[in-house]
Design an enzyme around this catalytic site. Sequence first.
Site: not given
Ligand SMILES: [Fe+2]
Lengths: 246, 189
Positions: A112, A164, A166
């Site tokens: 991230y 995944h 969000h």
């Molecule tokens: Fe996450």
Amino acid sequence: MTQDADRRLILPSYRRDDVDAHPPLLSPGYRSTVARAPRQPLTYLPQRLTEITGPLLGEGRIGELDHDLTRQHDGEPLGQRIIVHGRVLDGDGRAVPHTLVEIWQANAAGRYRHAADTWPAPLDPNFTGVGRALTDADGRYHFVTVQPGAYPWRNHDNAWRPAHIHFSLFGRAFTQRLVTQMYFPGDPLFFQDPIFNSVRDERARQRMVARYDHTTTRPEWALAYEFDIVLRGREATVFEDEDDDE
Amino acid sequence: MSESLGVTPAQTVGPYLHIGLTWADGAYVVPEGTPGAFWLRGRIVDGTGAAVADAMVESWQADPDGRFDHPDDPRGARRSTIPGFRGFGRAATDSEGRYALHTVKPGPLPTFDGDTEAPHLTLSVFGRGLLHRLVTRVYFPDEAANATDPVLSTVDPRRRDTLLASPDTDGFRFDIRLQGEHETVFFAV
Ligand SMILES: [Fe+2]
């Protein structure tokens, strides 16, 4: 609007979710819930004006390229290009039009762009990992992005989050607000993920898994996944007894 | 009737919520310079008393006239007389667990059975470790209508004060205790 109508408001009402539809707040397998989940039972709140209304935001908040996470920088991000699309519906299968959909995700390496994410996987200078879209009149949304990577976390021994994305949704009322995660079909990491498995009901859990969509997959360009999101539906309108005259 | 679909389950926003949910103007329910505006500030702590540094609060409220710019309000949608009134605010917590929202006090609201709701904001709390949002309400001190508010009156009297903001230097303060002693009252809506 007459005074009488003001005094006897007929409000829409949103069906309350089944107990098994959502994860229990205290799900000890996901360790962060232990000190954060309330211990007292939730207090029942009848839905009133504040709950059956909500922010209808979006117009003016969306930039031209906000739905395309592969075109927000000078170059293209690395990774498998994918299309993620679907419909936002309510529990009665009705489209939720013109509602804001916000997404965020890791890059193809599972990293991230966030100060708190420091595991040794590379950042991609061409990928921020944030997208926004407004559903159309039929409740459809459409993103272009890259397949997010899995990433490790310290919840348990050798813990990895399945890939995944969000998702955050408003719907049209405060009652419909939802934040969830979209997963990919057949992920081998599901078995050990306490967040995915915090949803106890198998059928409910499968509602978080996108479907590979070969029809929308674009030849020589991108794989497609379809992910419909279902927000709470409305109860049939119940008219109050007109005799209740205080 | 129409087909009933199962709802999509909720999941946590996780620790990286700021990537997707940060708005530059998030905290501003009303624009800076709005007459009567104040800051609603608070701190979120967990069951051990530790600051919750990766959470986010969202607020929703009526305008000072008690009106919503929303088609499902049976009194009719009405745009607020306050320029730029959004009714909605969003603020992540900082490293000390603190959040801040810039808003105005909403008006009282009529209920479906002829009662009056005291001025209140509704809050959603999202965070790492919260698999579903938590919903609470912020009421204001010294409001006569609090005594007969239909929601406050359903809350255990010993816990009611967890829903009351307190006066603060530039507005009001509303701390949120997720768990344990003085746990904030959270609602099922
Ligand atoms: Fe996450």
